[in-house]
Design a protein around this motif. Structure first.
Motif, PDB file in Angstrom:
ATOM      1  N   GLN A  66       1.057  -1.277   0.615  1.00 26.03           N
ATOM      2  CA  GLN A  66      -0.229  -0.356   0.113  1.00 26.03           C
ATOM      3  C   GLN A  66       0.929   1.379  -0.028  1.00 26.03           C
ATOM      4  N   ALA A  67       1.957   1.342   0.291  1.00 25.09           N
ATOM      5  CA  ALA A  67       2.373   2.303   0.724  1.00 25.09           C
ATOM      6  C   ALA A  67       3.424   2.878  -0.180  1.00 25.09           C
ATOM      7  N   VAL A  68       4.008   1.498  -1.180  1.00 29.46           N
ATOM      8  CA  VAL A  68       4.603   1.692  -2.666  1.00 29.46           C
ATOM      9  C   VAL A  68       3.487   2.125  -3.386  1.00 29.46           C
ATOM     10  N   ALA A  78       2.572   6.492  -3.553  1.00 34.45           N
ATOM     11  CA  ALA A  78       3.692   6.872  -3.311  1.00 34.45           C
ATOM     12  C   ALA A  78       3.508   7.070  -4.399  1.00 34.45           C
ATOM     13  N   GLY A  79       3.856   5.909  -5.409  1.00 37.68           N
ATOM     14  CA  GLY A  79       3.936   5.961  -6.749  1.00 37.68           C
ATOM     15  C   GLY A  79       2.590   7.330  -7.558  1.00 37.68           C
ATOM     16  N   ALA A  80       1.373   6.890  -6.855  1.00 40.78           N
ATOM     17  CA  ALA A  80       0.297   7.470  -7.574  1.00 40.78           C
ATOM     18  C   ALA A  80       0.201   9.677  -6.465  1.00 40.78           C
ATOM     19  N   ASP A  81       1.172   9.211  -5.605  1.00 41.51           N
ATOM     20  CA  ASP A  81       1.517  10.601  -5.052  1.00 41.51           C
ATOM     21  C   ASP A  81       2.343  11.607  -6.928  1.00 41.51           C
ATOM     22  N   ARG A  82       3.470  10.783  -6.700  1.00 42.25           N
ATOM     23  CA  ARG A  82       4.112  10.835  -7.788  1.00 42.25           C
ATOM     24  C   ARG A  82       3.273  10.770  -9.579  1.00 42.25           C
ATOM     25  N   GLY A 112       1.481  14.288  -9.054  1.00 42.85           N
ATOM     26  CA  GLY A 112       1.448  15.174  -9.281  1.00 42.85           C
ATOM     27  C   GLY A 112       2.157  15.729 -10.753  1.00 42.85           C
ATOM     28  N   SER A 113       2.225  14.553 -11.363  1.00 40.34           N
ATOM     29  CA  SER A 113       2.903  15.250 -13.287  1.00 40.34           C
ATOM     30  C   SER A 113       1.900  15.418 -13.930  1.00 40.34           C
ATOM     31  N   ALA A 114       0.362  14.953 -13.362  1.00 33.48           N
ATOM     32  CA  ALA A 114      -0.378  14.750 -13.817  1.00 33.48           C
ATOM     33  C   ALA A 114      -1.525  16.065 -13.304  1.00 33.48           C
ATOM     34  N   ASN A 115      -1.089  16.248 -12.457  1.00 38.59           N
ATOM     35  CA  ASN A 115      -1.687  17.932 -11.866  1.00 38.59           C
ATOM     36  C   ASN A 115      -0.903  19.032 -13.138  1.00 38.59           C
TER      37      ASN A 115
END
Length: 74
Positions: A22-24, A27-31, A34-37
């Motif tokens: 879940q942590a991995v 972290a991937g979703a957050d990255r 950020g680039s999608a926004n």
């Protein structure tokens, strides 16, 4: 079946620690978010969906400066 053994072994290893998985994923979703926004803002600016922005020139958006509707940078 021997071909799938490494995949099964890795699955079993990951299944032992669901919090790590879940942590991995978080972290991937957050990255990705950020680039999608940044891309979505750039696209919206390019088609005029952001107030005060008239388009994109190169890699930067052009903002309407002091009420200048042409969008030319001052």
């Amino acid at each position: 079946m021997a071909t799938l053994a490494p995949i099964r072994d890795r699955y079993l290893q990951l299944a032992e620690d669901p919090q790590h998985v879940q942590a991995v994923l978080r972290a991937g979703a957050d990255r990705a978010r950020g680039s999608a926004n940044a891309k979505v803002r750039q696209a919206k600016a390019a088609i005029g969906l952001l107030p005060g922005w008239v388009g994109v020139h190169g890699s930067s958006a052009i903002r309407v400066a002091d009420g200048d509707p042409s969008g030319r940078p001052s």
